[in-house]
Structure formats: C-alpha cells, structure tokens
Design a protein around this motif. Structure first.
Motif, PDB file in Angstrom:
ATOM      1  N   SER A  17       0.812  -1.218   0.000  1.00  0.00           N
ATOM      2  CA  SER A  17       0.000   0.000   0.000  1.00  0.00           C
ATOM      3  C   SER A  17       0.845   1.268   0.000  1.00  0.00           C
ATOM      4  O   SER A  17       0.303   2.362   0.141  1.00  0.00           O
ATOM      5  CB  SER A  17      -0.916   0.018   1.228  1.00  0.00           C
ATOM      6  OG  SER A  17      -1.827  -1.045   1.186  1.00  0.00           O
ATOM      7  N   GLN A  18       2.133   1.119  -0.180  1.00  0.00           N
ATOM      8  CA  GLN A  18       3.016   2.281  -0.209  1.00  0.00           C
ATOM      9  C   GLN A  18       2.664   3.183  -1.382  1.00  0.00           C
ATOM     10  O   GLN A  18       2.131   2.740  -2.392  1.00  0.00           O
ATOM     11  CB  GLN A  18       4.468   1.841  -0.366  1.00  0.00           C
ATOM     12  CG  GLN A  18       4.991   1.021   0.771  1.00  0.00           C
ATOM     13  CD  GLN A  18       6.398   0.582   0.490  1.00  0.00           C
ATOM     14  OE1 GLN A  18       7.261   1.400   0.220  1.00  0.00           O
ATOM     15  NE2 GLN A  18       6.633  -0.713   0.548  1.00  0.00           N
ATOM     16  N   ASN A  19       3.004   4.441  -1.268  1.00  0.00           N
ATOM     17  CA  ASN A  19       2.772   5.397  -2.341  1.00  0.00           C
ATOM     18  C   ASN A  19       3.945   5.337  -3.310  1.00  0.00           C
ATOM     19  O   ASN A  19       4.894   6.100  -3.210  1.00  0.00           O
ATOM     20  CB  ASN A  19       2.610   6.803  -1.780  1.00  0.00           C
ATOM     21  CG  ASN A  19       2.265   7.804  -2.849  1.00  0.00           C
ATOM     22  OD1 ASN A  19       2.337   7.532  -4.036  1.00  0.00           O
ATOM     23  ND2 ASN A  19       1.891   8.990  -2.419  1.00  0.00           N
ATOM     24  N   PHE A  20       3.870   4.413  -4.250  1.00  0.00           N
ATOM     25  CA  PHE A  20       4.938   4.260  -5.239  1.00  0.00           C
ATOM     26  C   PHE A  20       4.920   5.382  -6.273  1.00  0.00           C
ATOM     27  O   PHE A  20       5.943   5.724  -6.835  1.00  0.00           O
ATOM     28  CB  PHE A  20       4.837   2.902  -5.941  1.00  0.00           C
ATOM     29  CG  PHE A  20       5.195   1.756  -5.058  1.00  0.00           C
ATOM     30  CD1 PHE A  20       6.517   1.475  -4.766  1.00  0.00           C
ATOM     31  CD2 PHE A  20       4.212   0.953  -4.514  1.00  0.00           C
ATOM     32  CE1 PHE A  20       6.858   0.417  -3.956  1.00  0.00           C
ATOM     33  CE2 PHE A  20       4.538  -0.107  -3.695  1.00  0.00           C
ATOM     34  CZ  PHE A  20       5.862  -0.371  -3.417  1.00  0.00           C
ATOM     35  N   LEU A  25       7.882   9.517  -9.041  1.00  0.00           N
ATOM     36  CA  LEU A  25       7.988  10.878  -9.556  1.00  0.00           C
ATOM     37  C   LEU A  25       9.240  11.573  -9.025  1.00  0.00           C
ATOM     38  O   LEU A  25      10.005  12.155  -9.791  1.00  0.00           O
ATOM     39  CB  LEU A  25       6.740  11.680  -9.190  1.00  0.00           C
ATOM     40  CG  LEU A  25       6.749  13.144  -9.599  1.00  0.00           C
ATOM     41  CD1 LEU A  25       6.775  13.272 -11.113  1.00  0.00           C
ATOM     42  CD2 LEU A  25       5.552  13.860  -9.011  1.00  0.00           C
ATOM     43  N   TRP A  26       9.463  11.495  -7.720  1.00  0.00           N
ATOM     44  CA  TRP A  26      10.634  12.148  -7.139  1.00  0.00           C
ATOM     45  C   TRP A  26      11.935  11.521  -7.626  1.00  0.00           C
ATOM     46  O   TRP A  26      12.930  12.211  -7.824  1.00  0.00           O
ATOM     47  CB  TRP A  26      10.564  12.147  -5.619  1.00  0.00           C
ATOM     48  CG  TRP A  26       9.594  13.175  -5.138  1.00  0.00           C
ATOM     49  CD1 TRP A  26       8.381  12.948  -4.546  1.00  0.00           C
ATOM     50  CD2 TRP A  26       9.713  14.591  -5.260  1.00  0.00           C
ATOM     51  NE1 TRP A  26       7.758  14.134  -4.289  1.00  0.00           N
ATOM     52  CE2 TRP A  26       8.562  15.162  -4.718  1.00  0.00           C
ATOM     53  CE3 TRP A  26      10.697  15.433  -5.786  1.00  0.00           C
ATOM     54  CZ2 TRP A  26       8.353  16.539  -4.671  1.00  0.00           C
ATOM     55  CZ3 TRP A  26      10.487  16.803  -5.732  1.00  0.00           C
ATOM     56  CH2 TRP A  26       9.338  17.344  -5.184  1.00  0.00           C
ATOM     57  N   ARG A  27      11.931  10.225  -7.823  1.00  0.00           N
ATOM     58  CA  ARG A  27      13.134   9.572  -8.342  1.00  0.00           C
ATOM     59  C   ARG A  27      13.422  10.043  -9.769  1.00  0.00           C
ATOM     60  O   ARG A  27      14.563  10.283 -10.134  1.00  0.00           O
ATOM     61  CB  ARG A  27      12.997   8.056  -8.304  1.00  0.00           C
ATOM     62  CG  ARG A  27      14.288   7.344  -8.673  1.00  0.00           C
ATOM     63  CD  ARG A  27      14.184   5.882  -8.393  1.00  0.00           C
ATOM     64  NE  ARG A  27      14.005   5.673  -6.977  1.00  0.00           N
ATOM     65  CZ  ARG A  27      14.822   4.957  -6.219  1.00  0.00           C
ATOM     66  NH1 ARG A  27      15.862   4.376  -6.733  1.00  0.00           N
ATOM     67  NH2 ARG A  27      14.579   4.804  -4.945  1.00  0.00           N
ATOM     68  N   GLN A  28      12.374  10.165 -10.565  1.00  0.00           N
ATOM     69  CA  GLN A  28      12.543  10.645 -11.935  1.00  0.00           C
ATOM     70  C   GLN A  28      13.094  12.073 -11.955  1.00  0.00           C
ATOM     71  O   GLN A  28      14.011  12.383 -12.708  1.00  0.00           O
ATOM     72  CB  GLN A  28      11.212  10.610 -12.683  1.00  0.00           C
ATOM     73  CG  GLN A  28      10.759   9.235 -13.075  1.00  0.00           C
ATOM     74  CD  GLN A  28      11.645   8.620 -14.113  1.00  0.00           C
ATOM     75  OE1 GLN A  28      12.516   7.816 -13.808  1.00  0.00           O
ATOM     76  NE2 GLN A  28      11.468   9.019 -15.343  1.00  0.00           N
ATOM     77  N   ALA A  42      10.557   3.134 -16.117  1.00  0.00           N
ATOM     78  CA  ALA A  42      10.564   1.693 -15.827  1.00  0.00           C
ATOM     79  C   ALA A  42      11.782   1.313 -15.008  1.00  0.00           C
ATOM     80  O   ALA A  42      11.690   0.487 -14.088  1.00  0.00           O
ATOM     81  CB  ALA A  42      10.527   0.892 -17.126  1.00  0.00           C
ATOM     82  N   GLN A  43      12.921   1.908 -15.292  1.00  0.00           N
ATOM     83  CA  GLN A  43      14.134   1.646 -14.510  1.00  0.00           C
ATOM     84  C   GLN A  43      13.954   2.148 -13.078  1.00  0.00           C
ATOM     85  O   GLN A  43      14.314   1.475 -12.127  1.00  0.00           O
ATOM     86  CB  GLN A  43      15.347   2.317 -15.157  1.00  0.00           C
ATOM     87  CG  GLN A  43      16.640   2.112 -14.408  1.00  0.00           C
ATOM     88  CD  GLN A  43      17.062   0.664 -14.334  1.00  0.00           C
ATOM     89  OE1 GLN A  43      16.886  -0.087 -15.276  1.00  0.00           O
ATOM     90  NE2 GLN A  43      17.619   0.265 -13.213  1.00  0.00           N
ATOM     91  N   SER A  44      13.367   3.333 -12.945  1.00  0.00           N
ATOM     92  CA  SER A  44      13.121   3.874 -11.605  1.00  0.00           C
ATOM     93  C   SER A  44      12.155   2.992 -10.829  1.00  0.00           C
ATOM     94  O   SER A  44      12.336   2.753  -9.633  1.00  0.00           O
ATOM     95  CB  SER A  44      12.553   5.295 -11.700  1.00  0.00           C
ATOM     96  OG  SER A  44      13.505   6.178 -12.230  1.00  0.00           O
ATOM     97  N   LEU A  45      11.124   2.500 -11.496  1.00  0.00           N
ATOM     98  CA  LEU A  45      10.156   1.627 -10.830  1.00  0.00           C
ATOM     99  C   LEU A  45      10.805   0.316 -10.402  1.00  0.00           C
ATOM    100  O   LEU A  45      10.551  -0.184  -9.308  1.00  0.00           O
ATOM    101  CB  LEU A  45       8.964   1.373 -11.748  1.00  0.00           C
ATOM    102  CG  LEU A  45       7.764   0.702 -11.119  1.00  0.00           C
ATOM    103  CD1 LEU A  45       7.238   1.507  -9.939  1.00  0.00           C
ATOM    104  CD2 LEU A  45       6.667   0.517 -12.154  1.00  0.00           C
TER     105      LEU A  45
END
Length: 73
Positions: A17-20, A25-28, A42-45
């Motif tokens: 249930s985490q906010n992925f 978005l922040w990682r991108q 996709a790499q970030s995910l």
C-alpha cells in the motif's frame, strides 16, 4: 486465521500500500531521467520495487519458487 497469518497479511497490506507513484515521480525528477528519456521510468520503478518489496529477489525467482511448490514456506 492464525496469528502468523494475520501478521503476514497485515505486513503485506502495509508493504504493497506504499505510495509508489510519488516515490517514482521524485526519483525521476531527482535523477533527471525525465529530461533524457521519459521511458526510463521503468528503470526507476524497478529500483523502487527492489528497494521496497523484493530485495535482491527477481520476479523470475518468485516464479521458480512457485513452480517448485515452496512459495508458501
């Protein structure tokens, strides 16, 4: 259900249930991947799933474990 199962499913629910979306978005934004190639989301995910869900295990590993019948133990 036994206490072990209740604990497992409570932990499972919290984990998945985490906010992925926000984390992605922040990682991108933080890695400037969105400037170079937005498809790199996709790499970030993958990185987020590795860090937060799977650890070093891959979906292929999970599939093989399920095929062996050891996924529950």
């Amino acid at each position: 259900m036994t206490e072990d199962y209740k604990t497992f499913f409570a932990d499972y629910k919290n984990t998945v249930s985490q906010n992925f979306e926000s984390a992605l978005l922040w990682r991108q934004i933080g890695s400037f991947r969105w400037i170079l190639n937005p498809a790199l989301a996709a790499q970030s995910l993958t990185e987020l799933f590795t860090e937060r869900l799977l650890g070093p295990v891959t979906f292929g590993d999970l599939s093989a474990r399920e095929a062996r019948g050891t996924a529950r133990g």
